[in-house]
Design a protein around this motif. Structure first.
Motif, short mmCIF file in Angstrom:
data_model
loop_
_atom_site.label_atom_id
_atom_site.label_comp_id
_atom_site.label_asym_id
_atom_site.label_seq_id
_atom_site.Cartn_x
_atom_site.Cartn_y
_atom_site.Cartn_z
N GLY A 75 0.86 -1.19 0.00
CA GLY A 75 0.00 0.00 0.00
C GLY A 75 0.88 1.23 0.00
O GLY A 75 1.79 1.35 0.83
N ILE A 76 0.66 2.13 -0.93
CA ILE A 76 1.49 3.32 -1.08
C ILE A 76 0.62 4.57 -0.93
O ILE A 76 -0.47 4.64 -1.48
CB ILE A 76 2.19 3.34 -2.46
N THR A 77 1.15 5.54 -0.17
CA THR A 77 0.53 6.86 -0.06
C THR A 77 1.56 7.88 -0.49
O THR A 77 2.70 7.84 -0.02
CB THR A 77 0.07 7.14 1.38
N LEU A 78 1.16 8.77 -1.38
CA LEU A 78 2.07 9.81 -1.88
C LEU A 78 1.86 11.10 -1.09
O LEU A 78 0.73 11.53 -0.89
CB LEU A 78 1.80 10.07 -3.36
N GLU A 79 2.95 11.68 -0.65
CA GLU A 79 2.90 13.01 -0.03
C GLU A 79 3.21 14.02 -1.11
O GLU A 79 4.32 14.05 -1.65
CB GLU A 79 3.91 13.13 1.11
N LEU A 80 2.23 14.85 -1.44
CA LEU A 80 2.35 15.82 -2.52
C LEU A 80 2.34 17.24 -1.97
O LEU A 80 1.83 17.49 -0.88
CB LEU A 80 1.19 15.63 -3.51
N PRO B 140 -2.87 5.73 -14.29
CA PRO B 140 -2.68 4.42 -14.93
C PRO B 140 -1.22 4.16 -15.32
O PRO B 140 -0.71 3.07 -15.10
CB PRO B 140 -3.60 4.48 -16.16
N SER B 141 -0.57 5.15 -15.87
CA SER B 141 0.84 5.02 -16.25
C SER B 141 1.74 4.86 -15.02
O SER B 141 2.66 4.03 -15.01
CB SER B 141 1.27 6.24 -17.06
N ILE B 142 1.45 5.64 -13.99
CA ILE B 142 2.24 5.57 -12.76
C ILE B 142 2.09 4.21 -12.10
O ILE B 142 3.07 3.58 -11.70
CB ILE B 142 1.82 6.71 -11.80
N ARG B 143 0.88 3.74 -12.01
CA ARG B 143 0.61 2.44 -11.38
C ARG B 143 1.33 1.31 -12.13
O ARG B 143 1.93 0.44 -11.52
CB ARG B 143 -0.89 2.21 -11.32
N SER B 144 1.29 1.35 -13.44
CA SER B 144 1.98 0.34 -14.25
C SER B 144 3.49 0.38 -14.00
O SER B 144 4.13 -0.66 -13.82
CB SER B 144 1.68 0.57 -15.73
N VAL C 163 6.83 8.17 -10.16
CA VAL C 163 5.68 9.06 -10.05
C VAL C 163 6.02 10.43 -10.62
O VAL C 163 5.18 11.08 -11.26
CB VAL C 163 5.20 9.18 -8.59
N SER C 164 7.24 10.88 -10.44
CA SER C 164 7.65 12.22 -10.87
C SER C 164 7.89 12.30 -12.37
O SER C 164 7.72 13.37 -12.97
CB SER C 164 8.94 12.61 -10.15
N ARG C 165 8.28 11.20 -12.98
CA ARG C 165 8.65 11.22 -14.40
C ARG C 165 7.53 11.76 -15.30
O ARG C 165 7.78 12.66 -16.10
CB ARG C 165 9.07 9.81 -14.83
N PRO C 166 6.28 11.27 -15.22
CA PRO C 166 5.25 11.83 -16.11
C PRO C 166 4.92 13.30 -15.82
O PRO C 166 4.40 13.99 -16.68
CB PRO C 166 4.02 10.95 -15.87
N LEU C 167 5.25 13.77 -14.62
CA LEU C 167 4.99 15.17 -14.27
C LEU C 167 6.08 16.09 -14.78
O LEU C 167 5.98 17.32 -14.65
CB LEU C 167 4.87 15.32 -12.75
#
Length: 192
Positions: A85-90, A104-108, A139-143
């Motif tokens: 289980g992952i929680t992101l702190e943004l 969807p891309s991040i999860r994959s 997670v950061s890459r697509p952003l």
């Protein structure tokens, strides 16, 4: 008439003292106004990033839980799996909306990342910390943000430094991390 002559001299001295005091007060007010204008110009030109960074530091983060993931691990035999289980702190709600767009891309990417790990890697604290760094990178890459590779351990770094040229006395400083993905937190971590 001799009695009235000293009065204008006293009035002149008093008038001069009042004029000097008034001039000093006006000079102080003028200097204060000029400094205030200069600091407001500095704020408008280059100080905005400093104020924005302070405001961002004071603003509470946004936490975004991801759905739990069940992943087969890369152990020989392929019979081990992890439930994570992952929680992101943004940084803020705007970053959360951006992450949702790419979920969807991040999860994959995260599933592929975890499936490359072995049980032995994930059972140690260092393995979990490295996984968290790698998940943050994914997670950061697509952003549009790049996460620098983690620094080498001190012993390995010392060995590497001996092998490098002595011309590199000082490494360049890294700029502040402005990535909206602040941290990756594990809300559950089960390996079977």
């Amino acid at each position: 008439m001799s009695e009235t002559a000293p009065a204008p001299a006293k009035n002149k001295k008093l008038l001069i003292i009042v004029a000097v005091v008034l001039l000093a007060v006006l000079s102080g007010v003028a200097a204060w106004v000029m400094l205030a204008q200069r600091s407001s110009l500095d704020d408008e030109e280059g100080g905005r990033s400093g104020r924005a960074a302070q405001a961002a530091a004071k603003a509470p983060p946004t936490f975004m839980p991801m759905e739990n993931m069940v992943v087969n691990l890369a152990d020989p035999g392929g019979d081990r799996f992890a439930q994570i289980g992952i929680t992101l702190e943004l940084a803020d709600a705007k970053a959360a909306e951006q992450v949702k767009t790419y979920m969807p891309s991040i999860r994959s990417s995260v599933l592929l990342l975890v499936s490359q790990r072995t049980t032995d890697e994930l059972l140690t604290r260092e393995g979990k910390e490295k996984l968290a760094q790698d998940v943050r990178r994914e997670v950061s890459r697509p952003l549009g943000y790049a996460i620098p590779k983690p620094r080498k351990r001190a012993a390995q770094r010392d060995l590497d430094d001996e092998e490098e040229d002595d011309d590199e006395d000082e490494r360049p400083r890294r700029r502040a991390d402005d990535n909206p993905v602040r941290q990756v937190l594990f809300s559950s971590f089960i390996i079977q």
